[in-house]
Design a protein around this motif. Sequence first.
Motif, PDB file in Angstrom:
ATOM      1  N   MET A   1       0.824  -1.207   0.000  1.00 53.43           N
ATOM      2  CA  MET A   1       0.000   0.000   0.000  1.00 53.43           C
ATOM      3  C   MET A   1       0.862   1.263   0.000  1.00 53.43           C
ATOM      4  N   ASP A   2       2.051   1.165   0.558  1.00 53.90           N
ATOM      5  CA  ASP A   2       2.980   2.303   0.538  1.00 53.90           C
ATOM      6  C   ASP A   2       3.277   2.709  -0.906  1.00 53.90           C
ATOM      7  N   THR A   3       3.506   1.741  -1.766  1.00 50.65           N
ATOM      8  CA  THR A   3       3.771   2.065  -3.172  1.00 50.65           C
ATOM      9  C   THR A   3       2.519   2.637  -3.832  1.00 50.65           C
ATOM     10  N   LEU A   4       1.339   2.130  -3.450  1.00 53.64           N
ATOM     11  CA  LEU A   4       0.096   2.683  -3.986  1.00 53.64           C
ATOM     12  C   LEU A   4      -0.081   4.137  -3.562  1.00 53.64           C
ATOM     13  N   PHE A   5       0.351   4.451  -2.362  1.00 50.78           N
ATOM     14  CA  PHE A   5       0.269   5.827  -1.875  1.00 50.78           C
ATOM     15  C   PHE A   5       1.101   6.760  -2.754  1.00 50.78           C
ATOM     16  N   HIS A   6       2.335   6.360  -3.024  1.00 56.47           N
ATOM     17  CA  HIS A   6       3.203   7.224  -3.834  1.00 56.47           C
ATOM     18  C   HIS A   6       2.712   7.296  -5.281  1.00 56.47           C
ATOM     19  N   LEU A   7       2.108   6.227  -5.762  1.00 57.75           N
ATOM     20  CA  LEU A   7       1.471   6.269  -7.080  1.00 57.75           C
ATOM     21  C   LEU A   7       0.293   7.238  -7.089  1.00 57.75           C
TER      22      LEU A   7
ATOM     23  N   GLU B   1       5.775   3.831 -11.390  1.00 60.40           N
ATOM     24  CA  GLU B   1       5.457   2.446 -11.758  1.00 60.40           C
ATOM     25  C   GLU B   1       6.732   1.651 -11.994  1.00 60.40           C
ATOM     26  N   GLU B   2       7.706   2.262 -12.653  1.00 53.93           N
ATOM     27  CA  GLU B   2       8.963   1.581 -12.976  1.00 53.93           C
ATOM     28  C   GLU B   2       9.704   1.150 -11.719  1.00 53.93           C
ATOM     29  N   ILE B   3       9.663   1.980 -10.684  1.00 49.54           N
ATOM     30  CA  ILE B   3      10.418   1.665  -9.467  1.00 49.54           C
ATOM     31  C   ILE B   3       9.525   1.077  -8.368  1.00 49.54           C
ATOM     32  N   ARG B   4       8.303   0.718  -8.728  1.00 52.33           N
ATOM     33  CA  ARG B   4       7.325   0.278  -7.732  1.00 52.33           C
ATOM     34  C   ARG B   4       7.795  -0.936  -6.938  1.00 52.33           C
ATOM     35  N   ASP B   5       8.315  -1.945  -7.610  1.00 53.23           N
ATOM     36  CA  ASP B   5       8.781  -3.145  -6.906  1.00 53.23           C
ATOM     37  C   ASP B   5       9.923  -2.806  -5.958  1.00 53.23           C
ATOM     38  N   ALA B   6      10.841  -1.953  -6.420  1.00 50.92           N
ATOM     39  CA  ALA B   6      11.960  -1.557  -5.574  1.00 50.92           C
ATOM     40  C   ALA B   6      11.478  -0.781  -4.356  1.00 50.92           C
ATOM     41  N   LEU B   7      10.479   0.079  -4.539  1.00 48.80           N
ATOM     42  CA  LEU B   7       9.926   0.834  -3.418  1.00 48.80           C
ATOM     43  C   LEU B   7       9.330  -0.101  -2.372  1.00 48.80           C
ATOM     44  N   ALA B   8       8.599  -1.115  -2.815  1.00 55.52           N
ATOM     45  CA  ALA B   8       7.997  -2.055  -1.879  1.00 55.52           C
ATOM     46  C   ALA B   8       9.071  -2.822  -1.107  1.00 55.52           C
ATOM     47  N   ARG B   9      10.103  -3.240  -1.810  1.00 55.64           N
ATOM     48  CA  ARG B   9      11.197  -3.967  -1.151  1.00 55.64           C
ATOM     49  C   ARG B   9      11.919  -3.074  -0.143  1.00 55.64           C
ATOM     50  N   GLN B  10      12.164  -1.834  -0.543  1.00 59.37           N
ATOM     51  CA  GLN B  10      12.832  -0.901   0.363  1.00 59.37           C
ATOM     52  C   GLN B  10      11.964  -0.621   1.582  1.00 59.37           C
ATOM     53  N   SER B  11      10.680  -0.432   1.368  1.00 63.44           N
ATOM     54  CA  SER B  11       9.764  -0.149   2.464  1.00 63.44           C
ATOM     55  C   SER B  11       9.747  -1.299   3.472  1.00 63.44           C
TER      56      SER B  11
END
Length: 242
Positions: free
Chosen positions: A145-151, A167-177
């Motif tokens: 949901m953190d990535t959805l927030f930034h989207l 969108e391109e960095i979405r997976d990386a954002l989730a992993r970092q979070s």
Amino acid sequence: MNLSDSQTGGVGPRRVSAMEAVLAHLRGAIERGAYAIGDKLPSEAELCRTLEVSRPVLREALRALQTMGLTVSRAGRGTFVVADAVEDPTFGDYAAGDLLEVRRHVEIPVAGYAAVRRTPEDLDRLTRLLDRMERETDTAVWAAMDTLFHLAVAEAARNPVFRRVIEEIRDALARQSAFLNELGGRREQSDREHRAIVEAIAEGSEQGAVDAMTHHLERVETTLTAIVRPARTSTHDSPRAV
């Protein structure tokens, strides 16, 4: 050696999780040279037995070691040490430093644009998402949901290019979070920072939204730096090698 219930060495009530304790133990052994570059770590079964933790806990710690760039996992062969110091963690396809650099240059102005251009529907989406995040108990779901927030912030900026970048960095954002929440206890702080961003956007304050997003990303960087380069005040803080 039971690492299932460990207390942090610093000031404050937060207790480290079993995974954090195992990670600190193995990381310390690698950094001290107990496991040299090229060495294979003991098997999962042996580590679980020695450290008295479950296999899921151990595997989380091993994944964190790999994210930090200290080890690699080779199918059918085990986990091998490839570095004796953490340089720049990798989240998916991107190094943390590269990810933060892009986020500073994209998400900070995007927040400002969102404050100026947002629609009532955008505000409703952001508010409902933030309310869900603050109630969520599952860490993995919260990270998604953190990535959805930034989207959603990018969508409120009304420029499809911004959304494509996130969108391109979405997976990386989730992993970092997930990484920062597990090792840095960031979740409650992130919720407060997200709330400040939404409030500034709702008020239509471009500068306020820019400042709130800047603060959020600075705290992300500070937490990441503390994990990568933790303060070491004494040898007593480092666990002995397995």
